[in-house]
Motif scaffolding. Structure first.
Motif, PDB file in Angstrom:
ATOM      1  N   VAL A  14       0.955  -1.118  -0.022  1.00 25.11           N
ATOM      2  CA  VAL A  14      -0.092  -0.211  -0.103  1.00 25.11           C
ATOM      3  C   VAL A  14       0.983   1.077  -0.114  1.00 25.11           C
ATOM      4  CG1 VAL A  14      -1.733   1.305   1.393  1.00 25.11           C
ATOM      5  CG2 VAL A  14      -1.921  -1.199   1.163  1.00 25.11           C
ATOM      6  N   ALA A  15       1.857   1.253   0.853  1.00 31.87           N
ATOM      7  CA  ALA A  15       2.938   2.319   1.047  1.00 31.87           C
ATOM      8  C   ALA A  15       3.463   2.794  -0.529  1.00 31.87           C
ATOM      9  CB  ALA A  15       3.931   2.163   1.840  1.00 31.87           C
ATOM     10  N   ALA A  16       3.941   1.569  -1.168  1.00 35.03           N
ATOM     11  CA  ALA A  16       4.704   1.876  -2.571  1.00 35.03           C
ATOM     12  C   ALA A  16       3.656   2.342  -3.533  1.00 35.03           C
ATOM     13  CB  ALA A  16       5.332   0.778  -2.781  1.00 35.03           C
ATOM     14  N   ALA A  17       2.218   1.771  -3.456  1.00 38.20           N
ATOM     15  CA  ALA A  17       1.359   2.087  -4.578  1.00 38.20           C
ATOM     16  C   ALA A  17       0.845   3.586  -4.374  1.00 38.20           C
ATOM     17  CB  ALA A  17       0.244   1.257  -4.339  1.00 38.20           C
ATOM     18  N   VAL A  18       0.458   4.061  -3.135  1.00 43.85           N
ATOM     19  CA  VAL A  18       0.101   5.356  -3.111  1.00 43.85           C
ATOM     20  C   VAL A  18       1.046   6.311  -3.274  1.00 43.85           C
ATOM     21  CG1 VAL A  18      -1.920   4.728  -1.503  1.00 43.85           C
ATOM     22  CG2 VAL A  18       0.281   5.315  -0.801  1.00 43.85           C
ATOM     23  N   ARG A  19       2.417   6.037  -2.803  1.00 47.10           N
ATOM     24  CA  ARG A  19       3.392   7.125  -2.948  1.00 47.10           C
ATOM     25  C   ARG A  19       3.888   7.149  -4.458  1.00 47.10           C
ATOM     26  NH1 ARG A  19       7.309   8.265   0.800  1.00 47.10           N
ATOM     27  NH2 ARG A  19       6.720   7.534   2.969  1.00 47.10           N
ATOM     28  N   LEU A  20       3.628   5.885  -5.435  1.00 49.97           N
ATOM     29  CA  LEU A  20       4.006   5.933  -6.668  1.00 49.97           C
ATOM     30  C   LEU A  20       3.084   6.686  -7.650  1.00 49.97           C
ATOM     31  CD1 LEU A  20       5.787   2.549  -7.099  1.00 49.97           C
ATOM     32  CD2 LEU A  20       6.942   4.770  -7.760  1.00 49.97           C
ATOM     33  N   ALA A  21       1.790   6.300  -7.053  1.00 53.98           N
ATOM     34  CA  ALA A  21       0.660   7.036  -7.958  1.00 53.98           C
ATOM     35  C   ALA A  21       0.637   8.432  -7.628  1.00 53.98           C
ATOM     36  CB  ALA A  21      -0.820   6.519  -7.430  1.00 53.98           C
ATOM     37  N   ARG A  22       1.084   9.082  -6.263  1.00 55.55           N
ATOM     38  CA  ARG A  22       1.425  10.553  -6.201  1.00 55.55           C
ATOM     39  C   ARG A  22       2.160  11.276  -7.045  1.00 55.55           C
ATOM     40  NH1 ARG A  22       1.091  14.982  -5.316  1.00 55.55           N
ATOM     41  NH2 ARG A  22       0.854  16.307  -3.332  1.00 55.55           N
ATOM     42  N   VAL A  23       3.013  10.537  -7.281  1.00 55.22           N
ATOM     43  CA  VAL A  23       4.317  11.206  -8.439  1.00 55.22           C
ATOM     44  C   VAL A  23       4.012  10.788  -9.661  1.00 55.22           C
ATOM     45  CG1 VAL A  23       6.091  11.192  -6.507  1.00 55.22           C
ATOM     46  CG2 VAL A  23       5.739   9.228  -7.905  1.00 55.22           C
ATOM     47  N   GLY A  24       2.688  10.443 -10.083  1.00 53.63           N
ATOM     48  CA  GLY A  24       2.286  10.185 -11.268  1.00 53.63           C
ATOM     49  C   GLY A  24       2.494   8.958 -12.004  1.00 53.63           C
ATOM     50  N   HIS A  25       2.578   8.074 -11.469  1.00 46.97           N
ATOM     51  CA  HIS A  25       2.538   6.480 -12.213  1.00 46.97           C
ATOM     52  C   HIS A  25       1.165   5.907 -12.131  1.00 46.97           C
ATOM     53  CE1 HIS A  25       6.832   6.625 -12.583  1.00 46.97           C
ATOM     54  NE2 HIS A  25       6.999   6.926 -11.092  1.00 46.97           N
ATOM     55  N   ASP A  26       0.990   5.214 -13.194  1.00 44.24           N
ATOM     56  CA  ASP A  26      -0.196   4.355 -13.350  1.00 44.24           C
ATOM     57  C   ASP A  26      -0.031   2.953 -12.633  1.00 44.24           C
ATOM     58  OD1 ASP A  26      -2.651   3.071 -14.175  1.00 44.24           O
ATOM     59  OD2 ASP A  26      -1.931   2.918 -16.008  1.00 44.24           O
ATOM     60  N   VAL A  27      -0.643   2.826 -11.293  1.00 45.83           N
ATOM     61  CA  VAL A  27      -0.364   1.797 -10.522  1.00 45.83           C
ATOM     62  C   VAL A  27      -1.649   1.007 -10.233  1.00 45.83           C
ATOM     63  CG1 VAL A  27       0.642   1.279  -8.000  1.00 45.83           C
ATOM     64  CG2 VAL A  27       1.145   3.456  -9.172  1.00 45.83           C
ATOM     65  N   THR A  28      -1.034  -0.325 -10.436  1.00 50.56           N
ATOM     66  CA  THR A  28      -1.924  -1.438 -10.113  1.00 50.56           C
ATOM     67  C   THR A  28      -1.764  -2.386  -8.878  1.00 50.56           C
ATOM     68  OG1 THR A  28      -2.704  -1.440 -12.364  1.00 50.56           O
ATOM     69  CG2 THR A  28      -3.362  -3.683 -11.114  1.00 50.56           C
ATOM     70  N   LEU A  29      -2.284  -2.499  -8.161  1.00 46.66           N
ATOM     71  CA  LEU A  29      -2.209  -3.317  -6.744  1.00 46.66           C
ATOM     72  C   LEU A  29      -2.921  -4.552  -7.057  1.00 46.66           C
ATOM     73  CD1 LEU A  29      -0.995  -3.521  -4.087  1.00 46.66           C
ATOM     74  CD2 LEU A  29      -3.125  -2.636  -3.078  1.00 46.66           C
ATOM     75  N   VAL A  30      -2.043  -5.515  -6.922  1.00 49.77           N
ATOM     76  CA  VAL A  30      -2.603  -7.059  -7.056  1.00 49.77           C
ATOM     77  C   VAL A  30      -2.745  -7.401  -5.650  1.00 49.77           C
ATOM     78  CG1 VAL A  30      -2.461  -9.082  -8.059  1.00 49.77           C
ATOM     79  CG2 VAL A  30      -1.653  -7.254  -9.372  1.00 49.77           C
ATOM     80  N   GLU A  31      -3.923  -7.969  -5.148  1.00 47.84           N
ATOM     81  CA  GLU A  31      -4.287  -8.460  -3.813  1.00 47.84           C
ATOM     82  C   GLU A  31      -4.547  -9.954  -4.071  1.00 47.84           C
ATOM     83  OE1 GLU A  31      -7.077  -6.614  -1.432  1.00 47.84           O
ATOM     84  OE2 GLU A  31      -8.669  -7.022  -3.214  1.00 47.84           O
ATOM     85  N   SER A  32      -4.171 -10.817  -2.743  1.00 52.93           N
ATOM     86  CA  SER A  32      -4.702 -12.243  -2.911  1.00 52.93           C
ATOM     87  C   SER A  32      -5.674 -12.223  -1.944  1.00 52.93           C
ATOM     88  CB  SER A  32      -3.554 -13.034  -2.512  1.00 52.93           C
ATOM     89  OG  SER A  32      -2.559 -12.892  -3.409  1.00 52.93           O
ATOM     90  N   PRO A  33      -6.659 -13.147  -1.996  1.00 56.56           N
ATOM     91  CA  PRO A  33      -7.538 -13.311  -1.184  1.00 56.56           C
ATOM     92  C   PRO A  33      -7.151 -13.337   0.513  1.00 56.56           C
ATOM     93  CG  PRO A  33      -7.887 -15.001  -2.771  1.00 56.56           C
ATOM     94  CD  PRO A  33      -6.487 -14.221  -2.922  1.00 56.56           C
ATOM     95  N   GLY A  34      -7.749 -12.728   1.461  1.00 53.00           N
ATOM     96  CA  GLY A  34      -7.306 -12.610   2.593  1.00 53.00           C
ATOM     97  C   GLY A  34      -6.452 -11.651   3.145  1.00 53.00           C
ATOM     98  N   GLU A  35      -5.689 -10.902   2.116  1.00 51.64           N
ATOM     99  CA  GLU A  35      -4.583  -9.966   2.413  1.00 51.64           C
ATOM    100  C   GLU A  35      -5.184  -8.936   3.250  1.00 51.64           C
ATOM    101  OE1 GLU A  35      -0.957 -10.772  -0.557  1.00 51.64           O
ATOM    102  OE2 GLU A  35      -2.659  -9.284  -0.997  1.00 51.64           O
ATOM    103  N   ALA A  36      -6.415  -8.439   2.782  1.00 48.14           N
ATOM    104  CA  ALA A  36      -6.889  -7.161   3.340  1.00 48.14           C
ATOM    105  C   ALA A  36      -7.233  -7.452   4.895  1.00 48.14           C
ATOM    106  CB  ALA A  36      -8.041  -6.707   2.555  1.00 48.14           C
ATOM    107  N   ASP A  37      -7.823  -8.646   5.293  1.00 46.20           N
ATOM    108  CA  ASP A  37      -7.981  -8.886   6.475  1.00 46.20           C
ATOM    109  C   ASP A  37      -6.891  -9.115   7.385  1.00 46.20           C
ATOM    110  OD1 ASP A  37     -10.774  -8.803   6.097  1.00 46.20           O
ATOM    111  OD2 ASP A  37     -10.913 -10.944   5.648  1.00 46.20           O
ATOM    112  N   ALA A  38      -5.690  -9.705   6.944  1.00 46.71           N
ATOM    113  CA  ALA A  38      -4.529  -9.909   7.642  1.00 46.71           C
ATOM    114  C   ALA A  38      -3.674  -8.714   7.822  1.00 46.71           C
ATOM    115  CB  ALA A  38      -3.484 -10.560   6.649  1.00 46.71           C
ATOM    116  N   LEU A  39      -3.972  -7.694   6.934  1.00 52.14           N
ATOM    117  CA  LEU A  39      -3.466  -6.399   7.300  1.00 52.14           C
ATOM    118  C   LEU A  39      -4.058  -5.854   8.704  1.00 52.14           C
ATOM    119  CD1 LEU A  39      -2.376  -3.777   4.662  1.00 52.14           C
ATOM    120  CD2 LEU A  39      -3.726  -3.001   6.659  1.00 52.14           C
TER     121      LEU A  39
END
Length: 317
Positions: A14-39
């Motif tokens: 999440v840190a890398a995704a939002v930071r890179l998007a903030r400086v202008g990159h087109d970012v896709t975050l690929v999540e696996s099942p259960g990762e959001a709950d684990a976080l």
């Protein structure tokens, strides 16, 4: 605008995704099942070391105070946490353990702060290198069990052992430099979220704020990675764990294990970067945020040639 794929809905991801998007990159975050709950589970009830969280929000959009405020939240020191003032720690220990033990603990945590300063360049503030490890002077074989055995009071020894046992680890399998966490705790304390009326909220509520930041920055969240990324940041945890070194020889020491952890830059592919709970910086949520920041700087430099590393380190605040 470069296309970046971030693998793993983790703190580093999440840190890398939002930071890179903030400086202008087109970012896709690929999540696996259960990762959001684990976080969410990993956030628990309180937070340690708030500076990396504040830096994340500041460098990706609205600062932490404003982002939390949109959810009716505020980040405040945990009133039930251990004292962070050096004098308060001293007096509390004098009352419960006696002056000799209190003095021993004060001096011990002071020394742990030196260890913390030595660790900061090793995958937290900057990329890990063999030269940096050598300069840090870390003991290659000494474990937390050795540290605990050298303390003059059983309660002090238990404090050190709990750095490992609280995480389900054997103190003999964990490097002695984990004592730096004692200095981090004393310096920065524990923090918690609360509502506008002062009602405590679990730190896991911060996950909702992170979700909002992903949306604000236009990060796409998908379950299957595409094949057309210009750069990839892999934040999936390969599950590297510390293990007790052999008594003799230079192989498989704690320092060798540190250097063998997944490197920030993939040696086989210059467009792939790594940041995870197994990164040299460590598995604490705040450490993963910093690992994600390092991956951001490296990926952005690879894609654009621009160095966006901060001159004022997040850890200094």
């Amino acid at each position: 605008m470069a296309r970046v794929t971030v693998l793993g809905r983790t703190f580093a991801g999440v840190a890398a995704a939002v930071r890179l998007a903030r400086v202008g990159h087109d970012v896709t975050l690929v999540e696996s099942p259960g990762e959001a709950d684990a976080l969410r589970r990993a956030l628990g009830d309180t937070l340690g070391f708030p500076a990396p969280w504040r830096d994340l929000f500041k460098k990706s959009g609205r600062p932490a105070t404003g982002a939390l405020g949109l959810h009716g939240l505020d980040l405040v020191p945990d009133p039930d946490g251990a004292p962070t003032d050096r004098g308060d720690v001293w007096y509390a220990d004098v009352d419960t353990l006696g002056e000799p033990a209190a003095r021993a603990w004060r001096d011990y945590v002071d020394a742990a702060d030196d260890t913390w300063q030595a660790l900061r360049p090793l995958g937290l503030e900057s990329e890990l290198t063999p030269e940096a490890v050598e300069r840090a002077g870390l003991h290659p074989r000494r474990s937390l069990a050795h540290e605990a055995a050298g303390l003059p009071h059983p309660a002090l020894a238990e404090r050190v052992r709990r750095l490992a046992s609280a995480r389900g680890l054997d103190p003999a399998d964990v490097p002695a430099w984990w004592t730096a966490r004692l200095a981090v705790e004393r310096t920065f304390g524990r923090w918690r979220l609360q509502d506008a009326d002062g009602t405590p909220r679990p730190a896991s509520a911060l996950a909702d704020v992170l979700d909002d930041r992903l949306v604000e920055r236009g990060v796409r969240v998908v379950e299957t990675a595409g094949q057309d990324a210009d750069a990839t940041i892999d934040t999936r945890d390969p599950g590297v764990r510390w293990r007790r070194p052999p008594r003799f020889g230079r192989r498989d020491t704690f320092t060798a294990q540190l250097l063998a952890r997944p490197a920030l830059r993939d040696p086989r592919r210059p467009d792939v970067f790594h940041a995870s709970a197994s990164s040299p910086g460590g598995d604490e949520p705040w450490a993963q945020l910093l690992s994600g920041a390092l991956a951001t700087y490296a990926a952005h430099a690879f894609l654009t040639g621009e160095d966006i590393r901060p001159t004022n380190k997040a850890l200094a605040r």
